[in-house]
Design an enzyme around this catalytic site. Structure first.
Site, PDB file in Angstrom:
ATOM      1  N   THR A 171      -3.021  -0.775  -7.189  1.00  0.00           N
ATOM      2  CA  THR A 171      -3.705  -1.248  -5.606  1.00  0.00           C
ATOM      3  C   THR A 171      -4.822  -1.821  -5.981  1.00  0.00           C
ATOM      4  OG1 THR A 171      -2.468   0.816  -5.311  1.00  0.00           O
ATOM      5  CG2 THR A 171      -4.433   0.706  -3.716  1.00  0.00           C
ATOM      6  N   ASN A 179       1.577   0.191  -3.252  1.00  0.00           N
ATOM      7  CA  ASN A 179       1.551   0.814  -4.133  1.00  0.00           C
ATOM      8  C   ASN A 179       2.028   0.116  -5.492  1.00  0.00           C
ATOM      9  OD1 ASN A 179       2.078   2.856  -5.253  1.00  0.00           O
ATOM     10  ND2 ASN A 179       4.733   3.357  -4.548  1.00  0.00           N
TER      11      ASN A 179
HETATM   12  N1  GLY Z   1      -0.361   4.293  -3.753  1.00  0.00           N
HETATM   13  C1  GLY Z   1      -0.707   4.970  -4.402  1.00  0.00           C
HETATM   14  C2  GLY Z   1      -1.514   5.680  -3.042  1.00  0.00           C
HETATM   15  O1  GLY Z   1      -1.809   5.335  -1.513  1.00  0.00           O
HETATM   16  O2  GLY Z   1      -1.974   5.840  -3.708  1.00  0.00           O
END
Ligand code: GLY
Length: 592
Positions: free
Chosen positions: A402, A422
């Site tokens: 992220t 993600n």
């Molecule tokens: N995709 C990582 C989160 O949203 O925590």
């Protein structure tokens, strides 16, 4: 000065959990004989030279506006918009689109996230533009006929893709809180895509590291890997298809993405690769305006993201537990132990209770209440640390995935935004004709409640898959207010590690009184209840702290780095802004 000696805060004398051990090294240092002393000096010089997180200089200081992102060109795009009279939201939206061009690892228009906006008027909102499950998604879609998880099905390829929220979220933010309009704030991103930009060393390495994923999909292989002729640092990376896509959004608004030609491109790609997203799913998607969660910590107000992120709940629960404990006066091990035990409890609650509150009942107010924190604190103070059970998948904590950015303008409007595909480069799928990557956010659901996801996080029934539900996130975009004015703006990538990274930066800045650069660069630790492992960054923890942790029964895991916090601190007396792009990444703070 050797980095290992920088742990005692000079302004206050407060002890940091990681530093106390340094003090004892200092004390013991003078008791060694001359040969030992020489050896230790040599060792410290070697350790210091090798430490990647060593403080290089001071935070970037600016009087008016500040932008901090994970990628320098995107930071410059935000600054350009501030200089053109845009406010913090205009600049943040410009950054969001620019990162989709210059940082396709996590910047995106095919993913989703959370934007926390705090206007100078005092109004605060969270724009929830988290992806959601397609209408045909079902609870067991990633399980085989024996009920076992199908490897990679929720991580790679078209079936892993959630309905993207970024375009809806950024457009909503711009419409409601910006001044300049989409066309103006998207101009830097369109220019960067059309004219291209020189590939940095880091970007070339990142593409090389993700060849396995990207080469599986012809569009991605062509755009990002030039069919195997990998980009070298300094070569120009142009994305004409993406430039056209962005120009369409700038001209026609988000409807072209959700109901027009881009929607058709997405669905065609999904169909071709075995995905389930339909035109109806895209047309159904809405970014949602939510109230930020508000916590109170030692006189500061802490604003953060509500469900479907677990970030704000976990952060405020941990701060509530720690609030009355006199961390600054405790021995390093005692202090660290209390923080770790707060982490374990918040993550256990995450697994048990959290999910999309529009679909399941989440006891948010209970989790962030002070009486609940008092009960947990009492339990921590009267019990021993749990015995270790087994080593966890440490390697999975080493990627930043992220990305976070933050902005403040001259008027004091502030934005803290975390968004993501993600996994790095998401599902690996690039949309036909449109030239952008799609997320693999479906992996953030509990594909099989009770089994760990990509981040090793155990998740419960509350986060089971359902049509149009949003998967539980850990994103923790946060703004801390002092006397009703922004004092800290911070957030981080790092999947399940995010709430802990933000917690540690807040404690470093507000309890241990470190300046923002040091608050961000200090070595980090992470515990998420399961696996029952305390992860430590390799650099910076002294031998005696490690020894005490082991003696207390913690099972330790070592990782290269945890999170990548981008942060801004405002001096409450002068109003100067201090920005830091975490040296664990390759970002930049810029201001004027
Ligand atoms: N995709 C990582 C989160 O949203 O925590």
């Amino acid at each position: 000065m050797p980095i290992i000696f920088k742990n005692l805060d000079r302004r206050t004398g407060n002890k940091h959990p990681l530093l106390c051990s340094s003090e004892s090294i200092q004390r013991n240092f003078w008791r060694y004989n001359p040969h030992q002393t020489l050896l230790i000096v040599v060792l410290l010089i070697v350790v210091t030279a090798a430490a990647p997180l060593a403080r290089a200089d001071d935070p970037v200081a600016a009087q008016h506006g500040m932008v901090v992102t994970s990628e320098p060109l995107a930071s410059e795009a935000g600054l350009e918009i501030l200089r053109r009279g845009g406010n913090a939201v205009d600049a943040a939206v410009a950054v969001g689109f620019a990162l989709a061009v210059t940082y396709p690892f996590a910047g995106n228009i095919g993913g989703g996230g959370f934007m926390l906006i705090r206007m100078a008027s005092g109004k605060s909102v969270v724009i929830d533009y988290r992806e959601e499950a397609p209408g045909a998604a079902s609870r067991n879609m990633y399980l085989d006929s024996h009920g076992n998880l199908i490897p990679q099905a929720s991580i790679v390829g078209a079936l892993a893709v959630g309905v993207p929220g970024t375009v809806a979220g950024l457009a909503l933010a711009e419409r409601e809180y910006g001044k300049l309009g989409l066309a103006k704030v998207m101009a830097p991103a369109i220019r960067l895509a059309r004219k291209g930009f020189p590939v940095s060393y880091w970007f070339s390495q990142s593409l090389k590291d993700h060849q396995n994923l990207l080469s599986r999909f012809p569009n991605s292989n062509r755009i990002f890997l030039r069919n195997g002729r990998l980009y070298e640092p300094g070569e120009i990376f142009r994305q004409q298809k993406l430039a056209r896509t962005l120009a369409q959004i700038a001209r026609h608004g988000p409807s072209v993405f959700y109901e027009g030609s881009i929607a058709r491109d997405i669905v065609q790609t999904e169909k071709r690769l075995g995905g389930i997203m339909t035109l109806a799913d895209l047309a159904y998607y809405q970014a949602k305006v939510r109230q930020p969660l508000v916590g109170h910590f030692r006189g500061y107000a802490v604003l953060s993201a509500p469900p479907p992120s677990s970030g704000g709940v976990a952060l405020i629960e941990m701060l509530n537990i720690l609030d009355p404990l006199n961390l600054g006066q405790l021995d390093s091990y005692d202090s660290m132990h209390l923080i770790v035990e707060a982490m374990r409890r918040a993550y256990a609650d995450r697994a048990a209770y959290l999910g999309d509150a529009d679909f399941v009942s989440v006891p948010v107010q209970g989790l962030i209440s002070e009486p609940y924190a008092a009960k947990l604190r009492d339990e921590i103070l009267h019990s021993k640390p749990d015995a270790p059970i087994s080593a966890g998948p440490a390697a999975e904590y080493e990627s930043h995935h992220t990305t976070h950015f933050c902005v403040i303008d001259a008027q004091g409007n502030a934005v803290s935004n975390t968004y993501t595909l993600n996994n790095g480069y998401g599902s690996g799928v690039t949309v036909d004709r449109a030239g952008f990557l799609l997320n693999d956010e479906m992996d953030d659901f509990a594909s099989k409640p009770g089994s760990p996801n990509m981040f090793g996080l155990i998740q419960g029934e509350a986060n089971a898959i359902a049509p149009h539900k949003r998967p539980l996130s850990s994103m923790t975009p946060t703004i801390v207010l002092e006397n009703n004015q922004p004092r800290l703006i911070a957030g981080s990538p790092g999947g399940g590690t995010i709430p802990n990274t933000v917690l540690e930066v807040i404690l470093n800045a507000l309890v241990y009184k470190m300046d923002i650069l040091r608050a961000v660069t200090e070595p980090r630790f992470h515990h998420q209840w399961m696996p029952d492992v305390l992860y430590l960054e390799r650099q910076g923890f002294s031998a005696d702290t490690v020894q005490k942790l082991l003696e207390a029964g913690y099972k330790l895991g070592w990782v290269n780095s945890i999170g990548e916090c981008e942060a801004i601190e405002v001096d409450p007396k002068t109003g100067w802004r201090f920005g830091v792009a975490d040296p664990r990444g390759y970002g930049k703070a810029v201001g004027y």
